[in-house]
Design a protein around this motif. Structure first.
Motif, mmCIF file in Angstrom:
data_model
loop_
_atom_site.group_PDB
_atom_site.id
_atom_site.type_symbol
_atom_site.label_atom_id
_atom_site.label_comp_id
_atom_site.label_asym_id
_atom_site.label_seq_id
_atom_site.Cartn_x
_atom_site.Cartn_y
_atom_site.Cartn_z
ATOM 1 N N ASP A 1 15.980 4.085 17.924
ATOM 2 C CA ASP A 1 14.758 4.691 17.401
ATOM 3 C C ASP A 1 14.970 5.326 16.040
ATOM 4 O OD1 ASP A 1 13.316 3.990 19.648
ATOM 5 O OD2 ASP A 1 13.780 5.859 20.699
ATOM 6 N N GLY A 2 16.183 5.433 15.591
ATOM 7 C CA GLY A 2 16.473 6.124 14.343
ATOM 8 C C GLY A 2 16.548 5.225 13.126
ATOM 9 N N ILE A 3 16.409 3.936 13.305
ATOM 10 C CA ILE A 3 16.512 3.012 12.185
ATOM 11 C C ILE A 3 15.105 2.614 11.760
ATOM 12 C CG2 ILE A 3 17.348 0.766 11.427
ATOM 13 C CD1 ILE A 3 19.586 1.031 13.488
ATOM 14 N N ASN A 4 14.741 2.980 10.527
ATOM 15 C CA ASN A 4 13.441 2.613 9.971
ATOM 16 C C ASN A 4 13.677 1.810 8.699
ATOM 17 O OD1 ASN A 4 11.976 4.111 11.887
ATOM 18 N ND2 ASN A 4 12.351 5.970 10.742
ATOM 19 N N PHE A 5 13.120 0.628 8.633
ATOM 20 C CA PHE A 5 13.307 -0.219 7.477
ATOM 21 C C PHE A 5 12.303 0.143 6.391
ATOM 22 C CE2 PHE A 5 15.008 -2.682 11.008
ATOM 23 C CZ PHE A 5 16.274 -2.937 10.522
ATOM 24 N N PHE A 6 12.738 0.077 5.125
ATOM 25 C CA PHE A 6 11.878 0.371 3.990
ATOM 26 C C PHE A 6 11.115 -0.888 3.595
ATOM 27 C CE2 PHE A 6 11.052 0.210 -0.515
ATOM 28 C CZ PHE A 6 10.364 1.391 -0.713
ATOM 29 N N ARG A 7 9.834 -0.706 3.274
ATOM 30 C CA ARG A 7 9.016 -1.814 2.785
ATOM 31 C C ARG A 7 8.147 -1.339 1.636
ATOM 32 N NH1 ARG A 7 7.162 -4.613 8.335
ATOM 33 N NH2 ARG A 7 9.214 -5.396 8.890
ATOM 34 N N ALA A 8 7.976 -2.189 0.653
ATOM 35 C CA ALA A 8 7.066 -1.927 -0.462
ATOM 36 C C ALA A 8 5.693 -2.502 -0.087
ATOM 37 C CB ALA A 8 7.595 -2.590 -1.723
ATOM 38 N N PRO A 9 4.625 -2.044 -0.732
ATOM 39 C CA PRO A 9 3.290 -2.576 -0.433
ATOM 40 C C PRO A 9 3.192 -4.098 -0.554
ATOM 41 C CG PRO A 9 3.071 -0.545 -1.657
ATOM 42 C CD PRO A 9 4.538 -0.882 -1.624
ATOM 43 N N SER A 10 3.862 -4.687 -1.541
ATOM 44 C CA SER A 10 3.827 -6.152 -1.681
ATOM 45 C C SER A 10 4.460 -6.859 -0.495
ATOM 46 C CB SER A 10 4.540 -6.579 -2.968
ATOM 47 O OG SER A 10 3.855 -6.091 -4.084
ATOM 48 N N GLN A 11 5.518 -6.284 0.055
ATOM 49 C CA GLN A 11 6.165 -6.877 1.222
ATOM 50 C C GLN A 11 5.261 -6.784 2.448
ATOM 51 O OE1 GLN A 11 9.634 -4.372 1.010
ATOM 52 N NE2 GLN A 11 10.923 -6.073 0.305
ATOM 53 N N ILE A 12 4.533 -5.694 2.579
ATOM 54 C CA ILE A 12 3.618 -5.532 3.711
ATOM 55 C C ILE A 12 2.457 -6.501 3.597
ATOM 56 C CG2 ILE A 12 2.011 -3.927 4.838
ATOM 57 C CD1 ILE A 12 3.990 -1.700 4.045
ATOM 58 N N ALA A 13 1.951 -6.703 2.377
ATOM 59 C CA ALA A 13 0.852 -7.648 2.170
ATOM 60 C C ALA A 13 1.302 -9.079 2.475
ATOM 61 C CB ALA A 13 0.331 -7.549 0.738
ATOM 62 N N ALA A 14 2.538 -9.409 2.116
ATOM 63 C CA ALA A 14 3.054 -10.757 2.354
ATOM 64 C C ALA A 14 3.376 -10.990 3.825
ATOM 65 C CB ALA A 14 4.299 -11.002 1.503
ATOM 66 N N GLU A 15 3.972 -10.009 4.483
ATOM 67 C CA GLU A 15 4.353 -10.124 5.890
ATOM 68 C C GLU A 15 3.932 -8.861 6.630
ATOM 69 O OE1 GLU A 15 8.446 -11.210 6.602
ATOM 70 O OE2 GLU A 15 8.554 -12.162 4.640
ATOM 71 N N PRO A 16 2.707 -8.830 7.158
ATOM 72 C CA PRO A 16 2.247 -7.619 7.867
ATOM 73 C C PRO A 16 3.117 -7.317 9.085
ATOM 74 C CG PRO A 16 0.424 -9.122 7.434
ATOM 75 C CD PRO A 16 1.688 -9.859 7.093
ATOM 76 N N PRO A 17 3.476 -6.045 9.258
ATOM 77 C CA PRO A 17 4.301 -5.663 10.407
ATOM 78 C C PRO A 17 3.483 -5.623 11.692
ATOM 79 C CG PRO A 17 3.746 -3.737 9.128
ATOM 80 C CD PRO A 17 3.200 -4.920 8.383
ATOM 81 N N SER A 18 4.160 -5.636 12.823
ATOM 82 C CA SER A 18 3.466 -5.515 14.101
ATOM 83 C C SER A 18 2.953 -4.083 14.252
ATOM 84 C CB SER A 18 4.410 -5.866 15.250
ATOM 85 O OG SER A 18 5.477 -4.951 15.299
ATOM 86 N N PRO A 19 1.877 -3.869 15.026
ATOM 87 C CA PRO A 19 1.287 -2.535 15.151
ATOM 88 C C PRO A 19 2.220 -1.473 15.726
ATOM 89 C CG PRO A 19 -0.178 -4.201 16.051
ATOM 90 C CD PRO A 19 1.119 -4.875 15.738
ATOM 91 N N ASP A 20 3.196 -1.859 16.535
ATOM 92 C CA ASP A 20 4.071 -0.861 17.144
ATOM 93 C C ASP A 20 5.358 -0.624 16.345
ATOM 94 O OD1 ASP A 20 4.991 -3.410 17.691
ATOM 95 O OD2 ASP A 20 5.846 -2.862 19.615
ATOM 96 N N GLU A 21 5.511 -1.301 15.218
ATOM 97 C CA GLU A 21 6.724 -1.164 14.409
ATOM 98 C C GLU A 21 6.650 0.076 13.526
ATOM 99 O OE1 GLU A 21 9.284 -3.584 11.024
ATOM 100 O OE2 GLU A 21 7.566 -4.528 11.959
#
Length: 147
Positions: free
Chosen positions: A33-53
């Motif tokens: 539970d302690g590992i959170n990956f960093f994402r930029a807005p462009s990465q989120i727009a290209a590959e949307p994360p799952s709702p529980d991530e």
């Protein structure tokens, strides 16, 4: 006598291997539970994360988007020059938080909005998280401090 030494050596190696595998599994379990990956807005727009991530979003707070709502709820947009993500946060913002400033938030995506549970802002004029700087450089919108 030789067989006994060989047997003992094999037992020690097997126990050491088992202890190493067990400790690796326990460390992985403890950090799940302690590992959170960093994402930029462009990465989120290209590959949307799952709702529980749960992940970290970083970029610049877009000018003109900071709105204070009822109570401690604040909405704003984060951009890296390539994409913009709306953000909602309920809580107390850091003192140095503001428009056109770097930020990193931890949270998850809910119906296309990043719902942050923690917001971090740069602590002085020259600091910006490395991940944010790299994402802005990748988009070609990075401005060096004092420029």
């Amino acid at each position: 006598m030789k067989n006994l030494k060989k047997k003992r050596r094999i037992q020690i190696l097997l126990m050491t291997g088992f202890a190493l595998a067990l400790s690796t599994a326990l460390i992985g379990y403890g950090m799940r539970d302690g590992i959170n990956f960093f994402r930029a807005p462009s990465q989120i727009a290209a590959e949307p994360p799952s709702p529980d991530e749960v992940f970290r979003l970083g970029g610049l707070v877009e000018a003109g988007t900071l709105q204070r709502g009822q109570g401690e709820t604040v909405t704003f947009a984060v951009t890296d020059g390539g994409a913009t993500i709306p953000v909602r946060f309920t809580g107390v913002l850091p003192d140095l938080f503001g428009e056109n400033k770097g930020m990193v938030g931890t949270g998850s995506m809910v119906d296309g909005v990043f719902v942050a549970r923690e917001i971090l802002a740069k602590h002085d004029e020259n600091y910006m998280p490395k991940e944010v700087t790299d994402a802005l450089k990748e988009q070609g919108v990075y401005r060096a401090p004092n420029s």
